[in-house]
Design an enzyme around this catalytic site. Structure first.
Site, PDB file in Angstrom:
ATOM      1  N   TYR A  68       0.834  -1.214   0.000  1.00 19.21           N
ATOM      2  CA  TYR A  68       0.000   0.000   0.000  1.00 19.21           C
ATOM      3  C   TYR A  68       0.865   1.259   0.000  1.00 19.21           C
ATOM      4  O   TYR A  68       0.631   2.196  -0.763  1.00 19.21           O
ATOM      5  CB  TYR A  68      -0.901  -0.038   1.238  1.00 19.21           C
ATOM      6  CG  TYR A  68      -1.886   1.099   1.353  1.00 19.21           C
ATOM      7  CD1 TYR A  68      -3.061   1.104   0.599  1.00 19.21           C
ATOM      8  CD2 TYR A  68      -1.661   2.158   2.237  1.00 19.21           C
ATOM      9  CE1 TYR A  68      -3.980   2.134   0.724  1.00 19.21           C
ATOM     10  CE2 TYR A  68      -2.575   3.186   2.360  1.00 19.21           C
ATOM     11  CZ  TYR A  68      -3.740   3.168   1.603  1.00 19.21           C
ATOM     12  OH  TYR A  68      -4.644   4.194   1.734  1.00 19.21           O
ATOM     13  N   LYS A  73       1.125   4.228  -2.808  1.00 16.31           N
ATOM     14  CA  LYS A  73       0.775   5.619  -2.492  1.00 16.31           C
ATOM     15  C   LYS A  73       1.971   6.561  -2.700  1.00 16.31           C
ATOM     16  O   LYS A  73       1.791   7.731  -3.069  1.00 16.31           O
ATOM     17  CB  LYS A  73       0.234   5.718  -1.057  1.00 16.31           C
ATOM     18  CG  LYS A  73      -1.102   4.983  -0.870  1.00 16.31           C
ATOM     19  CD  LYS A  73      -2.188   5.588  -1.733  1.00 16.31           C
ATOM     20  CE  LYS A  73      -3.541   4.938  -1.553  1.00 16.31           C
ATOM     21  NZ  LYS A  73      -4.576   5.546  -2.405  1.00 16.31           N
TER      22      LYS A  73
HETATM   23  N1  LIG Z   1      -9.602   5.755   4.938  1.00 17.05           N
HETATM   24  C1  LIG Z   1      -8.394   6.240   5.171  1.00 17.05           C
HETATM   25  O1  LIG Z   1      -7.971   6.408   6.318  1.00 17.05           O
HETATM   26  C2  LIG Z   1      -7.507   6.639   4.021  1.00 17.05           C
HETATM   27  C3  LIG Z   1      -6.312   7.298   4.319  1.00 17.05           C
HETATM   28  C4  LIG Z   1      -5.473   7.692   3.299  1.00 17.05           C
HETATM   29  C5  LIG Z   1      -5.829   7.421   1.987  1.00 17.05           C
HETATM   30  N2  LIG Z   1      -6.994   6.766   1.720  1.00 17.05           N
HETATM   31  C6  LIG Z   1      -7.295   6.497   0.323  1.00 17.05           C
HETATM   32  O2  LIG Z   1      -8.514   7.113  -0.033  1.00 17.05           O
HETATM   33  C7  LIG Z   1      -9.160   6.340  -1.049  1.00 17.05           C
HETATM   34  C8  LIG Z   1     -10.573   5.990  -0.605  1.00 17.05           C
HETATM   35  O3  LIG Z   1     -10.501   5.267   0.608  1.00 17.05           O
HETATM   36  P1  LIG Z   1     -11.788   4.865   1.466  1.00 17.05           P
HETATM   37  O4  LIG Z   1     -11.334   4.754   2.864  1.00 17.05           O
HETATM   38  O5  LIG Z   1     -12.925   5.729   1.115  1.00 17.05           O
HETATM   39  O6  LIG Z   1     -12.004   3.370   0.902  1.00 17.05           O
HETATM   40  P2  LIG Z   1     -13.310   2.487   0.700  1.00 17.05           P
HETATM   41  O7  LIG Z   1     -12.838   1.087   0.775  1.00 17.05           O
HETATM   42  O8  LIG Z   1     -14.419   2.929   1.595  1.00 17.05           O
HETATM   43  O9  LIG Z   1     -13.725   2.840  -0.808  1.00 17.05           O
HETATM   44  C9  LIG Z   1     -12.920   2.461  -1.885  1.00 17.05           C
HETATM   45  C10 LIG Z   1     -13.655   2.670  -3.183  1.00 17.05           C
HETATM   46  O10 LIG Z   1     -12.805   2.191  -4.239  1.00 17.05           O
HETATM   47  C11 LIG Z   1     -13.541   1.357  -5.094  1.00 17.05           C
HETATM   48  N3  LIG Z   1     -12.685   0.354  -5.723  1.00 17.05           N
HETATM   49  C12 LIG Z   1     -12.015  -0.684  -5.144  1.00 17.05           C
HETATM   50  N4  LIG Z   1     -11.389  -1.416  -6.078  1.00 17.05           N
HETATM   51  C13 LIG Z   1     -11.634  -0.820  -7.270  1.00 17.05           C
HETATM   52  C14 LIG Z   1     -11.267  -1.094  -8.612  1.00 17.05           C
HETATM   53  N5  LIG Z   1     -10.520  -2.160  -8.938  1.00 17.05           N
HETATM   54  N6  LIG Z   1     -11.717  -0.277  -9.593  1.00 17.05           N
HETATM   55  C15 LIG Z   1     -12.488   0.773  -9.309  1.00 17.05           C
HETATM   56  N7  LIG Z   1     -12.884   1.093  -8.063  1.00 17.05           N
HETATM   57  C16 LIG Z   1     -12.460   0.295  -7.056  1.00 17.05           C
HETATM   58  C17 LIG Z   1     -14.613   0.723  -4.220  1.00 17.05           C
HETATM   59  O11 LIG Z   1     -15.724   0.295  -5.022  1.00 17.05           O
HETATM   60  C18 LIG Z   1     -14.965   1.906  -3.301  1.00 17.05           C
HETATM   61  O12 LIG Z   1     -15.947   2.711  -3.937  1.00 17.05           O
HETATM   62  C19 LIG Z   1      -8.286   5.109  -1.280  1.00 17.05           C
HETATM   63  O13 LIG Z   1      -7.415   5.355  -2.374  1.00 17.05           O
HETATM   64  C20 LIG Z   1      -7.487   5.036   0.003  1.00 17.05           C
HETATM   65  O14 LIG Z   1      -6.268   4.376  -0.190  1.00 17.05           O
HETATM   66  C21 LIG Z   1      -7.844   6.369   2.697  1.00 17.05           C
END
Ligand SMILES: NC(=O)c1ccc[n+]([C@@H]2O[C@H](COP(=O)([O-])OP(=O)(O)OC[C@H]3O[C@@H](n4cnc5c(N)ncnc54)[C@H](O)[C@@H]3O)[C@@H](O)[C@H]2O)c1
Length: 248
Positions: A156, A160
């Site tokens: 991951y 990133k």
């Molecule tokens: N939640 C956190 O603390 C956090 C922190 C830093 C970065 N992020 C990043 O923010 C983004 C969203 O995270 P989140 O927590 O809302 O995640 P989440 O798991 O709630 O949502 C992820 C979304 O990505 C979609 N997805 C997954 N695989 C896919 C694919 N192959 N093709 C298209 N869509 C796909 C899913 O359908 C979902 O809508 C991610 O990139 C995550 O790495 C999250």
């Protein structure tokens, strides 16, 4: 006047979590938004829900960001419906955490394919229409883990950190066409992705946040609107940390 009136925005992975909050924020500001997820029914349901809530025009469509044909078809649908693309938010992402010696090669590949190659494929798909328009914004959702590293997240954090390199290279490459490319590096955000962590892990993480609590998805959406809006017209190739002071 709403600040994104008539803008055409694609948000990948916008059926829930941060992507959903970003999509809703654009819709509230007058944009037409393409809502995408890996499940067509969920994407359509989310699009209908956001349209009903905000009055915006939305399309819900299935998208698998690691597949080039799926990315091209999503962009084609957006162009067919709205005629242009102003903003792409590369938000879709997954985790498959494990310590290095236990991490399966397939889990490394899956995370890199979706989180990093997915952003490359979607950026490539929107680049042509944006270059013709001589305008556009691409926003990549990276992570604090891409900046600081994290035990148990080699795949991951590599994906990133890779997004940060992609952001800077595309910013240089596309600047002459007035396409601005930036990234947000969120800290710990309250979503399904982080709900999966144990209570003990959550409380350990909270101790590392100077502001003392997790971020809400809407706080990431606020940064997304700033970084793709009129008020950031001279900002490109940058990574905005939205992490409560977790990493400085
Ligand atoms: N939640 C956190 O603390 C956090 C922190 C830093 C970065 N992020 C990043 O923010 C983004 C969203 O995270 P989140 O927590 O809302 O995640 P989440 O798991 O709630 O949502 C992820 C979304 O990505 C979609 N997805 C997954 N695989 C896919 C694919 N192959 N093709 C298209 N869509 C796909 C899913 O359908 C979902 O809508 C991610 O990139 C995550 O790495 C999250």
């Amino acid at each position: 006047m709403k600040s994104f009136n008539g803008k055409i925005v694609i948000v990948t992975g916008s059926t829930r979590g941060i992507g959903r909050a970003i999509a809703e924020a654009y819709a509230l500001e007058g944009a037409n938004v393409i809502i995408t997820g890996t499940n067509a029914d969920k994407a359509e349901a989310a699009a209908a829900d956001i349209a009903a809530k905000t009055g915006a025009k939305t399309i819900g469509t299935e998208l698998h960001v690691s597949e080039a044909a799926s990315c091209l078809s999503c962009v084609d649908k957006a162009i067919a419906a709205f005629g242009r693309i102003d903003i792409l938010v590369n938000n879709a992402g997954i985790t498959r955490d494990n310590l290095l010696i236990r991490m399966k090669e397939e889990d490394y590949d899956a995370v890199l394919d979706i989180n990093l190659k997915g952003a490359f494929l979607m950026s490539k798909a929107v680049a042509k229409p944006m270059m013709k328009q001589r305008s556009g914004r691409i926003l990549n959702i990276s992570s604090v883990v891409g900046q600081a590293g994290q035990a148990g997240q080699a795949n991951y954090s590599a994906s990133k950190a890779g997004l940060i390199g992609l952001t800077k290279s595309l910013a240089r490459e596309l600047a002459s066409r007035k396409i601005l490319v930036n990234a947000i590096a969120p800290g710990f955000v309250r979503t399904a992705m982080t709900d999966a962590l144990s209570d003990e892990a959550k409380s350990e993480i909270n101790k590392m946040i100077p502001l003392g609590s997790p971020c809400e998805p809407e706080e990431i959406a606020n940064a997304a609107l700033f970084l793709t809006g009129e008020r950031s017209s001279y900002i490109t190739g940058q990574v905005l940390a939205v992490n409560g002071g977790m990493y400085m």
